[in-house]
Design a protein around this motif. Structure first.
Motif, PDB file in Angstrom:
ATOM      1  N   ILE A  73       1.401   8.916  -1.086  1.00 37.27           N
ATOM      2  CA  ILE A  73       0.445   7.842  -1.316  1.00 37.27           C
ATOM      3  C   ILE A  73       0.862   7.142  -2.594  1.00 37.27           C
ATOM      4  O   ILE A  73       1.035   7.778  -3.635  1.00 37.27           O
ATOM      5  N   ARG A 124       3.051  -3.596   3.189  1.00 39.27           N
ATOM      6  CA  ARG A 124       1.846  -3.241   2.436  1.00 39.27           C
ATOM      7  C   ARG A 124       0.681  -4.139   2.845  1.00 39.27           C
ATOM      8  O   ARG A 124       0.872  -5.281   3.247  1.00 39.27           O
ATOM      9  N   TYR A 125      -0.513  -3.616   2.669  1.00 41.12           N
ATOM     10  CA  TYR A 125      -1.691  -4.395   3.058  1.00 41.12           C
ATOM     11  C   TYR A 125      -2.110  -5.413   1.995  1.00 41.12           C
ATOM     12  O   TYR A 125      -2.913  -6.293   2.274  1.00 41.12           O
ATOM     13  N   GLU A 130      -6.247  14.433  12.354  1.00 42.55           N
ATOM     14  CA  GLU A 130      -7.353  13.528  12.039  1.00 42.55           C
ATOM     15  C   GLU A 130      -7.689  12.562  13.175  1.00 42.55           C
ATOM     16  O   GLU A 130      -8.846  12.171  13.338  1.00 42.55           O
ATOM     17  N   LYS A 178      -0.884  14.831  10.219  1.00 40.64           N
ATOM     18  CA  LYS A 178      -2.080  14.088   9.826  1.00 40.64           C
ATOM     19  C   LYS A 178      -2.626  13.278  11.009  1.00 40.64           C
ATOM     20  O   LYS A 178      -3.836  13.257  11.253  1.00 40.64           O
ATOM     21  N   GLU A 227      -5.250   3.815  12.906  1.00 41.05           N
ATOM     22  CA  GLU A 227      -6.678   3.787  13.249  1.00 41.05           C
ATOM     23  C   GLU A 227      -7.082   2.486  13.931  1.00 41.05           C
ATOM     24  O   GLU A 227      -8.182   2.380  14.486  1.00 41.05           O
ATOM     25  N   ASP A 260       2.445   2.992   2.659  1.00 43.68           N
ATOM     26  CA  ASP A 260       2.381   4.414   2.286  1.00 43.68           C
ATOM     27  C   ASP A 260       1.570   5.167   3.343  1.00 43.68           C
ATOM     28  O   ASP A 260       1.178   4.604   4.376  1.00 43.68           O
ATOM     29  N   GLN A 261       1.307   6.444   3.090  1.00 40.59           N
ATOM     30  CA  GLN A 261       0.629   7.275   4.101  1.00 40.59           C
ATOM     31  C   GLN A 261      -0.743   6.717   4.469  1.00 40.59           C
ATOM     32  O   GLN A 261      -1.094   6.640   5.653  1.00 40.59           O
ATOM     33  N   ASP A 262      -1.507   6.309   3.470  1.00 41.20           N
ATOM     34  CA  ASP A 262      -2.837   5.762   3.746  1.00 41.20           C
ATOM     35  C   ASP A 262      -2.751   4.506   4.611  1.00 41.20           C
ATOM     36  O   ASP A 262      -3.559   4.305   5.525  1.00 41.20           O
ATOM     37  N   GLU A 263      -1.777   3.655   4.329  1.00 37.93           N
ATOM     38  CA  GLU A 263      -1.643   2.405   5.076  1.00 37.93           C
ATOM     39  C   GLU A 263      -1.117   2.652   6.491  1.00 37.93           C
ATOM     40  O   GLU A 263      -1.503   1.962   7.434  1.00 37.93           O
ATOM     41  N   MET A 310      -1.831   5.328   8.171  1.00 37.28           N
ATOM     42  CA  MET A 310      -3.007   5.839   8.873  1.00 37.28           C
ATOM     43  C   MET A 310      -3.978   4.699   9.206  1.00 37.28           C
ATOM     44  O   MET A 310      -4.579   4.679  10.284  1.00 37.28           O
ATOM     45  N   GLU A 311      -4.101   3.740   8.304  1.00 33.42           N
ATOM     46  CA  GLU A 311      -4.976   2.591   8.563  1.00 33.42           C
ATOM     47  C   GLU A 311      -4.486   1.807   9.775  1.00 33.42           C
ATOM     48  O   GLU A 311      -5.277   1.372  10.616  1.00 33.42           O
TER      49      GLU A 311
END
Length: 466
Positions: A219, A191-192, A446, A442, A417, A408-411, A413-414
């Motif tokens: 998420i 986790r961030y 994206e 995704k 990126e 999670d999905q957002d992390e 993706m982070e």
């Protein structure tokens, strides 16, 4: 030089991470995990390795969880004798976990033999404690952020991945005849905003990426994990019950201990006894002092008399005789015990005795893989099989996603990126099919990534004539 990879695990599933990289004159394995969960997955642990282990030159580990290191004793028993590269903390954690795994393998085989519930006339362990010990001389510990050579054409660098102590993302630079290529294995990303571990490192360049997708389909809720844990514990205590927390001895146990200490200090849960019933988790907790450079908790641990791993309410139970007394607990208390997915270990005895009573509660604080006993409990099954018997589930089951060790999905993706240019190939691994597919779509939609969800035992040509 042609470079190929064969997916020997964590392809279409969330366990058994193993990737065999072949450079023609040099073959090495990234991770060497045990399959867990469904029976058809666990049976793969007995499969013959696709090449003579004596012919493989090296193993590179990302971290010390069993689904990444648990097959090492079997591979060494079958003839592998090369170096096993890992971070220094991973080497020490792996020793603890592999010894425990060997002991459990022996005990489960003996128990099955006595009770006669194995389909084998004379059930044998996958490996023994002695087999586990044979792995230790092969460990070749390395520092974070310092490149090291494993072959004249191969340079490796470890970066922080979060997740657990010593966990790493691995960058592998392969120098061909005319050009070099970078392979990046995310490992399991943490986790961030973990209060103990450093956040995952962003890697700027890669030609091919392996990205885990454990939580690629979800998420995490924005609710604070500390508050969720307090709510679950207080609800159980309102009924004068016992709170059982199945927790992975590495990582989750220490995070749970940290949060419980904070809750006690803030008066958000009653001052009750907390029992850490896991010799392995006790040993692991001591390593946080030894490897203080690998986490953010050193200032807290410098408090000599009172800190998350040492305070008046916390009781370490090493002996089995101590553990058995916890089966008779009637009032408010917290038991932390392994394993985190309730697949084995001392926690099974506590579940066996406490699940049938409505006043008690079981709090899961990590990912529950498909086919595990923990997953069946979280999914609400009215009975679970423990020690060959059907045990009624009357205790309330809680699942706190905010305490997961996985991004999670957002992390995810982070982290993706963070690459300044999109990789030419991106393999979506270490996730159940729906999770892997959602993350793959995704990343493709994206970020324009060329995503591939590999199949078990599939071979892929990564680069030709480099």
């Amino acid at each position: 030089m042609d470079v190929t990879v064969k997916f020997l695990g964590a392809a279409g599933s969330v366990t058994g991470s193993k990737y065999l990289v072949d450079l023609g004159d040099f073959e090495f394995l990234v991770d060497c995990g045990l399959f867990q969960g469904k029976r058809e997955l666990r049976r793969r642990n007995w499969d013959k390795f696709p090449m003579p282990p004596t012919d493989m030159e090296a193993i590179i580990l990302t971290h010390a969880h069993m689904d990444h290191i648990g097959s090492l004793p079997k591979l060494v028993k079958d003839g592998f004798s090369g170096p096993i590269y890992c971070t220094a903390a991973t080497a020490e954690l792996a020793k603890i976990l592999l010894l425990d795994s060997g002991k459990l393998q022996e005990e489960e085989a003996e128990y099955a033999r006595k009770k006669g519930y194995s389909r084998h006339e004379n059930p044998e362990p996958l490996y023994t404690v002695e087999d586990a010990e044979a792995v230790f001389p092969l460990f070749a510990p390395q520092n974070f952020k310092k490149p090291f050579e494993i072959h004249p054409s191969v340079k490796v660098t470890y970066y922080h991945a979060g997740h657990i102590l010593g966990a790493a993302t691995v960058k592998i630079q392969i120098q061909g005849d005319s050009q070099s290529k970078n392979l990046v294995f995310s490992g399991d990303l943490g986790r961030y905003h973990d209060p103990i571990l450093f956040p995952p490192t962003l890697i700027p360049e890669a030609d091919a990426v392996w990205i885990e997708s454990t939580y690629g389909d979800r998420i995490s809720k924005p609710v604070k994990a500390e508050e969720e844990l307090a709510n679950a514990i207080n609800e159980i205590f309102e009924k004068d019950g016992v709170a059982i927390i199945p927790a992975f001895a590495v990582g989750r146990t220490q995070l749970v201990m940290y949060y419980l200490y904070q809750l006690l200090r803030k008066g958000k849960i009653p001052s009750v006894p907390i029992y850490l019933d896991s010799p392995m988790a006790i040993n692991v907790s001591k390593l946080y002092k030894d490897f203080h450079q690998d986490h953010q908790l050193i200032a807290v641990l410098d408090e000599k008399d009172q800190h998350p791993f040492q305070h008046a309410q916390l009781h370490y139970y090493r002996k089995q005789e101590q553990s058995r007394t916890l089966n008779e607990l009637k009032g408010k208390a917290i038991i932390i015990s392994a394993s985190g997915m309730a697949t084995g270990g001392r926690v099974l005895h506590h579940l066996f005795h406490h699940l049938p009573h409505e006043k008690n509660g079981v709090i899961f604080v990590g990912y529950q893989a498909e086919g595990t006993r923990g997953r069946r409990l979280v999914d609400g099954e009215p009975e679970v099989r423990i020690f060959g018997l059907e045990v009624p589930v009357k205790a309330k089951i809680y699942s706190i996603e905010g305490l997961s060790a996985h991004a999670d999905q957002d992390e995810l993706m982070e982290w993706a990126e963070g690459f300044s240019e999109k990789p030419k190939l991106a393999f979506i691994v270490h996730g159940e099919p729906d999770s892997a597919e959602l993350l793959a779509n995704k990343l493709s939609n994206e970020l324009g990534w060329n995503t591939i969800i590999p199949n078990y035992l599939e071979s892929v040509l990564l680069f030709k004539n480099i």
